[in-house]
Every structure is written in structure tokens, then in C-alpha cells.
Design an enzyme around this catalytic site. Structure first.
Site, PDB file in Angstrom:
ATOM      1  N   HIS A   1       7.791  25.813 -30.355  1.00 43.36           N
ATOM      2  CA  HIS A   1       8.841  25.788 -31.146  1.00 43.36           C
ATOM      3  C   HIS A   1      10.301  26.101 -30.392  1.00 43.36           C
ATOM      4  O   HIS A   1       9.916  26.798 -29.432  1.00 43.36           O
ATOM      5  CB  HIS A   1       8.679  26.398 -32.647  1.00 43.36           C
ATOM      6  CG  HIS A   1       8.744  28.010 -32.440  1.00 43.36           C
ATOM      7  ND1 HIS A   1       7.888  28.689 -33.212  1.00 43.36           N
ATOM      8  CD2 HIS A   1       9.476  28.774 -31.882  1.00 43.36           C
ATOM      9  CE1 HIS A   1       8.026  30.014 -32.854  1.00 43.36           C
ATOM     10  NE2 HIS A   1       9.221  29.992 -32.127  1.00 43.36           N
TER      11      HIS A   1
ATOM     12  N   GLU B   1       9.426  24.612 -36.264  1.00 45.65           N
ATOM     13  CA  GLU B   1       8.085  24.565 -35.985  1.00 45.65           C
ATOM     14  C   GLU B   1       7.708  23.310 -35.638  1.00 45.65           C
ATOM     15  O   GLU B   1       8.393  22.270 -36.165  1.00 45.65           O
ATOM     16  CB  GLU B   1       7.405  25.345 -37.119  1.00 45.65           C
ATOM     17  CG  GLU B   1       7.827  26.599 -37.539  1.00 45.65           C
ATOM     18  CD  GLU B   1       7.087  27.885 -36.699  1.00 45.65           C
ATOM     19  OE1 GLU B   1       6.577  27.675 -35.586  1.00 45.65           O
ATOM     20  OE2 GLU B   1       7.157  28.965 -37.088  1.00 45.65           O
TER      21      GLU B   1
HETATM   22  C1  GLP Z   1      11.185  33.304 -32.233  1.00 48.12           C
HETATM   23  C2  GLP Z   1      12.492  32.993 -31.918  1.00 48.12           C
HETATM   24  C3  GLP Z   1      12.612  31.643 -30.646  1.00 48.12           C
HETATM   25  C4  GLP Z   1      12.001  32.407 -29.480  1.00 48.12           C
HETATM   26  C5  GLP Z   1      10.566  32.633 -29.785  1.00 48.12           C
HETATM   27  C6  GLP Z   1       9.784  33.139 -28.578  1.00 48.12           C
HETATM   28  O1  GLP Z   1      10.547  32.708 -32.896  1.00 48.12           O
HETATM   29  N1  GLP Z   1      12.998  32.241 -33.064  1.00 48.12           N
HETATM   30  O2  GLP Z   1      13.842  31.373 -30.575  1.00 48.12           O
HETATM   31  O3  GLP Z   1      12.144  31.324 -28.491  1.00 48.12           O
HETATM   32  O4  GLP Z   1      10.491  33.587 -30.864  1.00 48.12           O
HETATM   33  O5  GLP Z   1       9.910  34.409 -28.571  1.00 48.12           O
HETATM   34  P1  GLP Z   1       9.817  35.306 -27.392  1.00 48.12           P
HETATM   35  O6  GLP Z   1      10.891  34.934 -26.353  1.00 48.12           O
HETATM   36  O7  GLP Z   1      10.020  36.974 -27.552  1.00 48.12           O
HETATM   37  O8  GLP Z   1       8.639  34.964 -26.684  1.00 48.12           O
END
Ligand code: GLP
Length: 239
Positions: free
Chosen positions: A134, A139
Site C-alpha cells: 500500500h 490498500e
Molecule cells: C502507514 C502509512 C503509509 C506508510 C506505511 C509504512 O500505513 N499510511 O504511508 O508508508 O504505514 O510505514 P512504515 O514506514 O512505518 O513501515
């Protein structure tokens, strides 16, 4: 799509900042598309450091964030509004009136955000990626034609985010407002950062997989200017 493989998170963050700096040094009033999550924190640290040490200025920049939870106040400690202020905005000279995050729970809020962005073509859109591919809160299954919209978060995303809400899934918001895939594709340049072994499958789908709504990030194969910065662990399946 340019893919840059770095040794680790710190090197990836420094490389991502090089890409960001290229944009802001060419255009001091650049419009930045920004993201939350743990991944871009290193990039933001580099932005803050160069601002404090060398005066790189964001005074003329505007920013638009990808997404925000629905159902918690902006000033909630886990809102993306709070996250962005704590991790970036409070430490650089961007003007508060120039920062934008989506906020609200209805179509009118979505339309208002699209309208606000219309006047400012995003020069660089920072993205992380979810383990399921995503981007923003789009999603798997989200239409590639989607604009800013309200989403029901998937069970997996809710459980992944419970760590920020006392490990209590009941406290995690169940909905979010997010830029859509078509919104993200309008950006002039996309900078996607992915680190860690749990992102390796998503990175494979992004770089080498079929372009499919089942893996939202795969649409970026069709964007004319994408830089993907990954560490060795996230790149393990594309080598
Ligand atoms: C969330 C955010 C996304 C992000 C993802 C991954 O769902 N809405 O924008 O890319 O998490 O997060 P992380 O960078 O903490 O792995």
C-alpha cells in the site's frame, strides 16, 4: 524507475535526502508531498540537519501530506498532524499556513483537499510502502483512478499500528482519509523509500511485479520519474 540500493537505513536516508535536496535547490518554492511512518524519519532528520547547519530554507515551500486518521483529533499524540510537526515542521522554517494535511470524514473534506492541491503541482512526493504494497492508505484493491477518499483500514494495518496505541487494537482508528492513487500519480517526481526485510515482497511487486491494483505501488512503474531508495534487506528479492 531508478532503483538505488543502499547498505542500510542510514545510507538510504542520506540518499533520499540527496534526491530531495536536488529538488529544493532547483526550486526554493517547491511543493513537497510528505509521508508519515517510521521510514521517512531519517530523511526528515537529514532535512532538519541541513536546515540548521547550512540554512537550507523551506520558507517558500508548501507541503501536502498523504493521509491522516479519521476519528482522532488533530492534536492527538498519534495523529499524522502531530507526527509531522514533531518530526519535521517544528524544526525547519516552513510556514504553518503553508502546511496541509487532509482532515475530515466525508466527501466534502476529500474534495476540499483535492481542490487545495490543484493550485500547487507537487514537485516531489515522498512515499513509504506498506508490507502489502500500500501507498498512503491505499490498500490492495484501491482503484488506480482514485482521488482523495475515505478508507476502511484493513485488519493487518490496524494491528500493525496498534504499537502506537498502547498495543490496543480497539484504540486504533478504523478509517483514514488519504490521497488516492491518481492523486499520487500527478506528482512530478516520486521518491519511495523502503527498508527492512518485511518490505522485500512489496519492493519486488513495486519494481518487477505485474502492474495490478492488488499491489497499489506497482502503478509507479507507469510514472515517468520515480526514484526508489531501498536498503539491502528490502532489495533482497529484486537482485
Ligand atoms: C502507514 C502509512 C503509509 C506508510 C506505511 C509504512 O500505513 N499510511 O504511508 O508508508 O504505514 O510505514 P512504515 O514506514 O512505518 O513501515
Amino acid at each position: 524507475m531508478e532503483v538505488i540500493i543502499c547498505k542500510d537505513y542510514d545510507e538510504a536516508s542520506a540518499k533520499a535526502y540527496e534526491v530531495m535536496k536536488g529538488v529544493i535547490s532547483a526550486k526554493d518554492d517547491a511543493t513537497l508531498g510528505l509521508a508519515t511512518g517510521s521510514t521517512p524519519i531519517g530523511l526528515y532528520k537529514n532535512m532538519i540537519k541541513d536546515h540548521k547547519e547550512n540554512g537550507v530554507s523551506y520558507a517558500k515551500c508548501h507541503s501536502f501530506n498523504l493521509d491522516e486518521y479519521v476519528g482522532i483529533d488533530r492534536n492527538h499524540e498519534q495523529s499524522y498532524y502531530t507526527f509531522m510537526h514533531e518530526n519535521l515542521f517544528n524544526h525547519i522554517d516552513i510556514k504553518e499556513e503553508n502546511v496541509n494535511l487532509p482532515y475530515g470524514d466525508d466527501q466534502a473534506a476529500c474534495d476540499a483537499y483535492e481542490k487545495a492541491m490543484d493550485g500547487y503541482k507537487i514537485d516531489i512526493q515522498v512515499l513509504g510502502i506498506g508490507a502489502n504494497g500500500h501507498i498512503g492508505f491505499n490498500e490492495p484493491g484501491t482503484s488506480f483512478d482514485s482521488l482523495t477518499h475515505i478508507v476502511d483500514l484493513q485488519e493487518k494495518t490496524i494491528s500493525d499500528n496498534a504499537r502506537f496505541f498502547n498495543n490496543d487494537m480497539n484504540l486504533v482508528p478504523k478509517k483514514a482519509i488519504t490521497m488516492g492513487i491518481a492523486t499520487i500519480m500527478k506528482a512530478k517526481k516520486v521518491l519511495l523509500i523502503a527498508t527492512g526485510a518485511n518490505k522485500a515482497d512489496a519492493v519486488y511487486g513495486l519494481v518487477k511485479g505485474e502492474v495490478t491494483e492488488s499491489l497499489p505501488a506497482s502503478i509507479l512503474q507507469k510514472h515517468p520519474d520515480v526514484v526508489v531508495v531501498v536498503d539491502e534487506a528490502a532489495a533482497s528479492k529484486i537482485k
